[in-house]
Motif scaffolding. Structure first.
Motif, PDB file in Angstrom:
ATOM      1  N   CYS A 107     -17.615  -4.229 -11.763  1.00 41.55           N
ATOM      2  CA  CYS A 107     -16.822  -4.583 -10.138  1.00 41.55           C
ATOM      3  C   CYS A 107     -15.930  -3.443  -9.888  1.00 41.55           C
ATOM      4  N   LEU A 108     -15.130  -3.645  -8.890  1.00 44.14           N
ATOM      5  CA  LEU A 108     -14.272  -2.899  -8.453  1.00 44.14           C
ATOM      6  C   LEU A 108     -12.864  -3.560  -8.294  1.00 44.14           C
ATOM      7  N   LEU A 109     -11.786  -2.931  -8.680  1.00 42.62           N
ATOM      8  CA  LEU A 109     -10.382  -3.574  -8.516  1.00 42.62           C
ATOM      9  C   LEU A 109      -9.573  -2.815  -7.927  1.00 42.62           C
ATOM     10  N   PRO A 110      -9.007  -3.080  -6.563  1.00 40.78           N
ATOM     11  CA  PRO A 110      -8.122  -2.364  -5.919  1.00 40.78           C
ATOM     12  C   PRO A 110      -6.664  -2.656  -6.556  1.00 40.78           C
ATOM     13  N   VAL A 111      -5.992  -1.824  -6.866  1.00 40.92           N
ATOM     14  CA  VAL A 111      -4.547  -1.990  -7.655  1.00 40.92           C
ATOM     15  C   VAL A 111      -3.415  -1.255  -6.977  1.00 40.92           C
ATOM     16  N   ALA A 112      -2.681  -2.086  -6.757  1.00 42.23           N
ATOM     17  CA  ALA A 112      -1.346  -1.695  -5.917  1.00 42.23           C
ATOM     18  C   ALA A 112      -0.163  -2.739  -6.575  1.00 42.23           C
ATOM     19  N   ARG A 113       1.053  -2.224  -6.185  1.00 39.75           N
ATOM     20  CA  ARG A 113       2.196  -2.805  -6.500  1.00 39.75           C
ATOM     21  C   ARG A 113       2.253  -4.200  -5.422  1.00 39.75           C
ATOM     22  N   LEU A 114       2.674  -5.317  -6.103  1.00 43.86           N
ATOM     23  CA  LEU A 114       2.924  -6.521  -4.963  1.00 43.86           C
ATOM     24  C   LEU A 114       4.015  -6.362  -4.016  1.00 43.86           C
ATOM     25  N   LEU A 166       0.791  -1.319  -0.059  1.00 48.71           N
ATOM     26  CA  LEU A 166      -0.126   0.094  -0.017  1.00 48.71           C
ATOM     27  C   LEU A 166       0.804   1.420   0.002  1.00 48.71           C
ATOM     28  N   ASP A 167       2.160   1.043   0.144  1.00 47.52           N
ATOM     29  CA  ASP A 167       3.037   2.188   0.478  1.00 47.52           C
ATOM     30  C   ASP A 167       3.663   2.454  -1.007  1.00 47.52           C
ATOM     31  N   ALA A 168       3.954   1.520  -1.686  1.00 47.64           N
ATOM     32  CA  ALA A 168       4.942   1.556  -3.023  1.00 47.64           C
ATOM     33  C   ALA A 168       4.092   2.500  -3.959  1.00 47.64           C
ATOM     34  N   PRO A 169       4.924   3.210  -4.451  1.00 47.39           N
ATOM     35  CA  PRO A 169       4.038   4.153  -5.674  1.00 47.39           C
ATOM     36  C   PRO A 169       3.803   3.401  -6.991  1.00 47.39           C
ATOM     37  N   VAL A 170       2.715   3.868  -7.418  1.00 51.02           N
ATOM     38  CA  VAL A 170       2.038   3.193  -8.701  1.00 51.02           C
ATOM     39  C   VAL A 170       2.428   4.330  -9.921  1.00 51.02           C
ATOM     40  N   ASP A 171       2.884   3.560 -10.995  1.00 50.63           N
ATOM     41  CA  ASP A 171       3.194   4.275 -12.206  1.00 50.63           C
ATOM     42  C   ASP A 171       1.951   4.160 -13.084  1.00 50.63           C
ATOM     43  N   LEU A 172       1.325   5.618 -13.183  1.00 48.04           N
ATOM     44  CA  LEU A 172       0.090   5.424 -14.026  1.00 48.04           C
ATOM     45  C   LEU A 172       0.228   4.932 -15.586  1.00 48.04           C
ATOM     46  N   VAL A 231     -11.231  -4.730   3.549  1.00 46.30           N
ATOM     47  CA  VAL A 231     -12.224  -3.949   3.897  1.00 46.30           C
ATOM     48  C   VAL A 231     -11.764  -2.764   4.853  1.00 46.30           C
ATOM     49  N   GLU A 232     -10.772  -3.286   5.756  1.00 45.02           N
ATOM     50  CA  GLU A 232     -10.073  -1.988   6.556  1.00 45.02           C
ATOM     51  C   GLU A 232      -9.253  -1.369   6.059  1.00 45.02           C
ATOM     52  N   ASN A 233      -8.498  -1.697   4.783  1.00 40.46           N
ATOM     53  CA  ASN A 233      -7.481  -0.919   4.108  1.00 40.46           C
ATOM     54  C   ASN A 233      -7.850  -0.159   2.702  1.00 40.46           C
ATOM     55  N   MET A 234      -9.080  -0.546   2.470  1.00 41.12           N
ATOM     56  CA  MET A 234      -9.540  -0.051   0.866  1.00 41.12           C
ATOM     57  C   MET A 234      -9.008   1.188   0.813  1.00 41.12           C
ATOM     58  N   ALA A 235      -9.163   2.202   1.668  1.00 44.81           N
ATOM     59  CA  ALA A 235      -9.055   3.691   1.487  1.00 44.81           C
ATOM     60  C   ALA A 235      -7.615   3.750   1.200  1.00 44.81           C
ATOM     61  N   ARG A 236      -6.576   2.917   1.613  1.00 46.66           N
ATOM     62  CA  ARG A 236      -5.251   3.264   1.321  1.00 46.66           C
ATOM     63  C   ARG A 236      -4.536   2.489   0.037  1.00 46.66           C
ATOM     64  N   VAL A 237      -5.449   1.692  -0.444  1.00 41.44           N
ATOM     65  CA  VAL A 237      -4.792   1.164  -1.825  1.00 41.44           C
ATOM     66  C   VAL A 237      -4.866   2.309  -2.829  1.00 41.44           C
ATOM     67  N   PRO A 238      -3.732   2.265  -3.598  1.00 38.36           N
ATOM     68  CA  PRO A 238      -3.433   3.646  -4.413  1.00 38.36           C
ATOM     69  C   PRO A 238      -4.400   3.801  -5.274  1.00 38.36           C
ATOM     70  N   LEU A 239      -4.708   2.783  -6.213  1.00 40.15           N
ATOM     71  CA  LEU A 239      -6.080   3.031  -7.420  1.00 40.15           C
ATOM     72  C   LEU A 239      -7.089   1.970  -7.133  1.00 40.15           C
TER      73      LEU A 239
END
Length: 215
Positions: free
Chosen positions: A180-187, A19-25, A99-107
């Motif tokens: 649907c909804l897809l929470p996206v972040a780096r692994l 959840l803390d890694a930057p995402v390259d758009l 559920v508890e961390n959805m707001a922290r997912v970058p995209l």
């Protein structure tokens, strides 16, 4: 990446998301480009993909998602009630972590589709198959492309319990369906997936008739 490995080991990512890694758009744009090569009804391509990066919007969607989850499970979190070392306990823990961390997912990515065929009587099965058959092949392509670039996601649908609120929040027209909804972040660094456990082919495949022999 080996194609068979990619197809069998692209898993739902929740706790494995960083959840803390930057995402390259730019990466996400390329993954969506790959996704849009999927088959869809009559090749209409009446898609609209919303990529939600704004923290305030993500926070509001996360609140709606949490409300919807609690609605489904009777108003309280369940993970602590299940043995942590069981498949059910691990799945519930992973689900409730998201559920508890959805707001922290970058995209948060929401694929939408506009039905293009006029409705007729008794067409419900056809309508649904055509509609969702035009969304989820592209979603799967997107997930595969993410995996090859070190990202992860999972398909979630709980927000559809609050579909109208999400529609108003993001300005989605009434003529479009949210798939649907897809929470996206780096692994997380170093994380790799194993092929998923699946029931044997002989248990789920029949030839000619429902109760016929397997292949």
């Amino acid at each position: 990446m080996d194609i068979e490995y990619l197809l069998t080991a692209t898993r739902s990512a929740r706790k494995s998301l960083d959840l803390d890694a930057p995402v390259d758009l730019g990466d996400i744009r390329e993954c969506l480009r790959v996704g849009l090569h999927a088959a869809n009804g009559s090749n209409q391509q009446s898609w609209r993909w919303l990529v939600v990066a704004d923290p305030a919007l993500r926070g509001k969607i996360a609140e709606l998602y949490r409300d919807a989850y609690l609605l489904r499970v009777g108003g309280q979190m369940l993970a602590d009630m299940l043995p942590a070392d069981t498949p059910e306990g691990r799945l519930m823990s992973s689900t409730e972590w998201l559920v508890e961390n959805m707001a922290r997912v970058p995209l948060l990515v929401i694929p939408c589709y506009q039905p293009y065929l006029p409705r007729i009587d008794c067409d419900e099965s056809f309508h649904r198959a055509t509609l969702y058959g035009s969304i989820f092949p592209a979603v799967w392509n997107f997930q595969l492309a993410l995996h090859t670039r070190g990202y992860g996601t999972c398909v979630t649908t709980l927000h559809l319990h609050r579909e109208d609120e999400v529609r108003q929040l993001l300005g989605i027209p009434q003529t479009f369906v949210q798939g649907c909804l897809l929470p996206v972040a780096r692994l997380r660094a170093g994380h790799t997936f194993r092929p998923a456990r699946r029931r044997p082919v002989d248990e789920v495949v029949a030839r000619d008739r429902w109760d016929g022999p397997t292949l």
